[in-house]
Design a protein around this motif. Structure first.
Motif, PDB file in Angstrom:
ATOM      1  N   ILE A 158       0.837  -1.205   0.000  1.00 43.77           N
ATOM      2  CA  ILE A 158       0.000   0.000   0.000  1.00 43.77           C
ATOM      3  C   ILE A 158       0.869   1.251   0.000  1.00 43.77           C
ATOM      4  CG2 ILE A 158      -1.670   1.336   1.336  1.00 43.77           C
ATOM      5  CD1 ILE A 158      -2.847  -1.307   2.309  1.00 43.77           C
ATOM      6  N   ALA A 159       1.917   1.235   0.831  1.00 47.08           N
ATOM      7  CA  ALA A 159       2.811   2.403   0.902  1.00 47.08           C
ATOM      8  C   ALA A 159       3.422   2.702  -0.459  1.00 47.08           C
ATOM      9  CB  ALA A 159       3.909   2.152   1.936  1.00 47.08           C
ATOM     10  N   ALA A 160       3.847   1.669  -1.176  1.00 47.87           N
ATOM     11  CA  ALA A 160       4.458   1.871  -2.494  1.00 47.87           C
ATOM     12  C   ALA A 160       3.466   2.481  -3.475  1.00 47.87           C
ATOM     13  CB  ALA A 160       4.982   0.541  -3.037  1.00 47.87           C
ATOM     14  N   GLN A 161       2.239   1.969  -3.484  1.00 46.80           N
ATOM     15  CA  GLN A 161       1.231   2.500  -4.408  1.00 46.80           C
ATOM     16  C   GLN A 161       0.904   3.955  -4.084  1.00 46.80           C
ATOM     17  OE1 GLN A 161      -0.229   1.033  -7.221  1.00 46.80           O
ATOM     18  NE2 GLN A 161       1.500  -0.329  -6.872  1.00 46.80           N
ATOM     19  N   VAL A 162       0.821   4.265  -2.789  1.00 51.49           N
ATOM     20  CA  VAL A 162       0.471   5.633  -2.390  1.00 51.49           C
ATOM     21  C   VAL A 162       1.569   6.606  -2.776  1.00 51.49           C
ATOM     22  CG1 VAL A 162       0.044   7.143  -0.409  1.00 51.49           C
ATOM     23  CG2 VAL A 162      -1.074   4.908  -0.539  1.00 51.49           C
ATOM     24  N   ARG A 163       2.827   6.282  -2.448  1.00 55.81           N
ATOM     25  CA  ARG A 163       3.883   7.262  -2.720  1.00 55.81           C
ATOM     26  C   ARG A 163       4.272   7.319  -4.196  1.00 55.81           C
ATOM     27  NH1 ARG A 163       9.642   6.408  -2.141  1.00 55.81           N
ATOM     28  NH2 ARG A 163      10.251   4.214  -1.993  1.00 55.81           N
ATOM     29  N   ASN A 164       3.913   6.305  -4.982  1.00 57.03           N
ATOM     30  CA  ASN A 164       4.141   6.387  -6.422  1.00 57.03           C
ATOM     31  C   ASN A 164       3.096   7.244  -7.128  1.00 57.03           C
ATOM     32  OD1 ASN A 164       6.414   4.792  -6.333  1.00 57.03           O
ATOM     33  ND2 ASN A 164       5.353   2.892  -6.864  1.00 57.03           N
ATOM     34  N   ARG A 165       1.925   7.383  -6.503  1.00 56.95           N
ATOM     35  CA  ARG A 165       0.823   8.084  -7.149  1.00 56.95           C
ATOM     36  C   ARG A 165       0.550   9.468  -6.556  1.00 56.95           C
ATOM     37  NH1 ARG A 165      -2.501   4.129  -9.870  1.00 56.95           N
ATOM     38  NH2 ARG A 165      -1.633   2.043  -9.577  1.00 56.95           N
ATOM     39  N   THR A 166       1.021   9.705  -5.324  1.00 62.03           N
ATOM     40  CA  THR A 166       0.741  10.980  -4.667  1.00 62.03           C
ATOM     41  C   THR A 166       2.009  11.471  -3.972  1.00 62.03           C
ATOM     42  OG1 THR A 166       0.042   9.909  -2.613  1.00 62.03           O
ATOM     43  CG2 THR A 166      -1.664  10.318  -4.260  1.00 62.03           C
ATOM     44  N   GLU A 167       1.844  12.440  -3.072  1.00 61.14           N
ATOM     45  CA  GLU A 167       2.969  12.927  -2.291  1.00 61.14           C
ATOM     46  C   GLU A 167       3.311  11.943  -1.180  1.00 61.14           C
ATOM     47  OE1 GLU A 167       2.537  17.026  -1.011  1.00 61.14           O
ATOM     48  OE2 GLU A 167       1.032  17.338  -2.568  1.00 61.14           O
ATOM     49  N   PHE A 168       4.581  11.987  -0.747  1.00 64.35           N
ATOM     50  CA  PHE A 168       5.084  11.039   0.239  1.00 64.35           C
ATOM     51  C   PHE A 168       4.253  11.079   1.528  1.00 64.35           C
ATOM     52  CE2 PHE A 168       9.393   8.882   0.844  1.00 64.35           C
ATOM     53  CZ  PHE A 168       8.886   7.979   1.765  1.00 64.35           C
ATOM     54  N   ARG A 169       3.846  12.257   1.967  1.00 64.72           N
ATOM     55  CA  ARG A 169       3.165  12.399   3.255  1.00 64.72           C
ATOM     56  C   ARG A 169       1.877  11.591   3.319  1.00 64.72           C
ATOM     57  NH1 ARG A 169       0.855  18.608   2.790  1.00 64.72           N
ATOM     58  NH2 ARG A 169      -0.006  18.426   0.680  1.00 64.72           N
ATOM     59  N   TYR A 170       1.266  11.304   2.149  1.00 68.25           N
ATOM     60  CA  TYR A 170       0.021  10.550   2.156  1.00 68.25           C
ATOM     61  C   TYR A 170       0.219   9.106   2.619  1.00 68.25           C
ATOM     62  CZ  TYR A 170      -2.486  14.365  -0.081  1.00 68.25           C
ATOM     63  OH  TYR A 170      -3.080  15.576  -0.342  1.00 68.25           O
ATOM     64  N   VAL A 171       1.439   8.595   2.548  1.00 71.60           N
ATOM     65  CA  VAL A 171       1.716   7.266   3.103  1.00 71.60           C
ATOM     66  C   VAL A 171       1.355   7.244   4.584  1.00 71.60           C
ATOM     67  CG1 VAL A 171       3.533   5.593   3.664  1.00 71.60           C
ATOM     68  CG2 VAL A 171       3.520   6.719   1.426  1.00 71.60           C
ATOM     69  N   PHE A 172       1.793   8.254   5.313  1.00 69.41           N
ATOM     70  CA  PHE A 172       1.549   8.318   6.750  1.00 69.41           C
ATOM     71  C   PHE A 172       0.086   8.651   7.044  1.00 69.41           C
ATOM     72  CE2 PHE A 172       5.990   9.897   6.018  1.00 69.41           C
ATOM     73  CZ  PHE A 172       6.584   8.680   6.283  1.00 69.41           C
ATOM     74  N   TRP A 173      -0.534   9.409   6.163  1.00 73.14           N
ATOM     75  CA  TRP A 173      -1.948   9.726   6.376  1.00 73.14           C
ATOM     76  C   TRP A 173      -2.839   8.514   6.100  1.00 73.14           C
ATOM     77  CZ3 TRP A 173      -1.963  15.275   3.832  1.00 73.14           C
ATOM     78  CH2 TRP A 173      -1.297  16.152   4.704  1.00 73.14           C
ATOM     79  N   VAL A 174      -2.425   7.630   5.207  1.00 80.28           N
ATOM     80  CA  VAL A 174      -3.146   6.366   5.025  1.00 80.28           C
ATOM     81  C   VAL A 174      -3.031   5.528   6.301  1.00 80.28           C
ATOM     82  CG1 VAL A 174      -3.119   4.162   3.791  1.00 80.28           C
ATOM     83  CG2 VAL A 174      -3.016   6.303   2.511  1.00 80.28           C
TER      84      VAL A 174
END
Length: 446
Positions: free
Chosen positions: A167-183
């Motif tokens: 999930i972290a990889a998909q999030v940071r490949n598609r959006t800004e890095f900070r959204y990994v932590f917000w997920v």
């Protein structure tokens, strides 16, 4: 032996699963979401802190030491408080704290707020560990439903370790890095609602009144520390825990992200299975390093079966030795195949020794105090985290990150040699322990 064609075993399993209460399923669901939130964060934390925030690897190592150490020390206190005040309020506090910590982590740009965010996550995570395990114990019965309950518990831990990095990889490949932590914050926020609405308190008011006092906890600590064989084992084996929690989870994603050509691996895999066409870029450093979790899911039962007749202390020694030697491979080359082979060798060592360590802690404890000793065995992870993070951070900054920042050629071999020094000392210590301490341990405690 049961005939595999007979329906009775399956019927028996289904009967046991039906006996499990809803509170248990609520608890293991919370464990799944907490673990995927944690692993989705921790495997990208080094990349975020060092590469994106520009904080030195030495400071990152210090923070990682304190953070990981707290995760394994604070449960001793948090577990006693949960027994005293109840599991439901403990879980509500835990997930509220985790949600706040992960959300704050996605907003930080400076060192101070970073420490505050990780502090909140450490506090929340330390409450989760004993409370979920305690829920499984209190909602199942010894000899019937308890093995199934803990089987579900460990399955969700492993599933979280696999799903979180993906999930972290998909999030940071598609959006800004900070959204990994917000997920991760969103996952914990959902579990806060679950704790409020669906989780039922398994600890009665009478049991809460009879929970451990801090005086009783202090007496337990003194009792455990007086067993020098147990304490010596915790100190010796702490090097192994430092290598996995600090180096593998903390620094290897940073190393792979900097030096390993994962896009070439993606292209090679696409020749057989066009994953990139279906999901976009997917093989980030965090997914690559989580190969360790995948191998454990696939091979742990086989490794345990093959080593079942080994003397326990010998399995711990050999597993630690194999894990230590695995660092030779990424030291020689950052090529994906070589690093993956190193992770495979590491995982074989880990599967050989990690579970057997807890087994051995139980055998050297007095028979009426096994549960207490197993609880304090996690102090070995606390100790290993404290010194490994500082050491690995200094090594990485001195030989890899510092030269990179100065436009010079990094030299990874001294970094991995320093990691192997930790494992080598643990391996030598275990050999000496097996030779001079282990043969008489059970006799001394009888």
């Amino acid at each position: 032996m049961h005939d595999s064609s007979s329906p009775e075993p399956e019927a028996g399993k289904l009967s046991i699963i039906r006996q499990l209460p809803g509170t248990l399923y609520s608890a293991v669901t919370m464990e799944l979401f907490e673990r995927l939130a944690y692993y989705g964060m921790v495997l990208v934390l080094g990349i975020y802190v060092v590469d994106h925030l520009g904080i030195g690897a030495d400071l990152y190592g210090l923070v990682l030491s304190v953070f990981t150490g707290a995760l394994y020390f604070l449960p001793l206190i948090a577990g006693a408080l949960a027994d005293r005040f109840g599991y439901k309020p403990a879980l509500m506090v835990a997930f509220a704290t985790l949600t706040a910590g992960y959300f704050l982590l996605g907003t930080v740009t400076r060192f101070g707020p970073l420490c505050l965010a990780l502090g909140l996550i450490a506090i929340g995570g330390s409450i989760i560990k004993p409370t979920i395990a305690g829920t499984v114990t209190r909602t199942t019965e010894e000899g019937s439903t308890r093995p199934v309950g803990f089987g579900l518990y460990y399955m969700t831990v492993n599933a979280g370790g696999l799903i979180g990095p993906v999930i972290a990889a998909q999030v940071r490949n598609r959006t800004e890095f900070r959204y990994v932590f917000w997920v991760s914050a969103a996952a914990c926020g959902l579990m806060l609602l679950q704790a409020i609405l669906a989780y039922r308190e398994p600890v009665s008011a009478e049991e809460r009144q009879s929970g451990k006092t801090f005086g009783q906890m202090g007496a337990e600590v003194v009792m455990v520390l007086r067993n020098w064989r147990f304490v010596l084992l915790l100190v010796i084996f702490s090097g192994f825990w430092g290598m996995i929690n600090i180096v593998l989870f903390g620094f290897m994603p940073l190393y792979v992200n900097s030096f390993t050509d994962l896009q070439a691996v993606e292209r090679a895999i696409d020749q057989a299975v066009p994953l990139t066409r279906w999901v976009g870029r997917w093989l980030n450093a965090e997914v690559f390093v989580s190969l360790d979790a995948l191998l454990i899911v696939l091979l742990q039962a086989a490794i345990s079966y093959l080593t079942r007749k080994w003397r326990t202390i010998s399995a711990i020694f050999l597993g630690t030795a194999v894990a230590t030697l695995s660092w030779i491979l990424p030291a020689l080359s950052p090529a994906a195949g070589i690093v993956a082979l190193g992770i495979f060798v590491w995982s074989v060592g880990e599967m050989t020794c990690s579970a057997r360590f807890f087994e051995y802690c139980g055998t050297i404890a007095p028979k009426d105090q096994v549960a207490v000793y197993l609880g304090y065995s996690f102090l070995s992870i606390f100790l290993g985290s404290l010194y490994t993070g500082v050491w690995a951070g200094w090594l990485y900054q001195r030989f890899i990150q510092g030269p990179l920042d100065a436009g010079q050629l990094p030299t990874p071999i001294p970094f991995f040699a320093g990691v192997m020094l930790i494992g080598g000392l643990a391996t030598i210590g275990l050999a000496l322990y097996a030779r001079f301490v282990a043969p008489s341990a059970q006799d001394a405690e009888a």
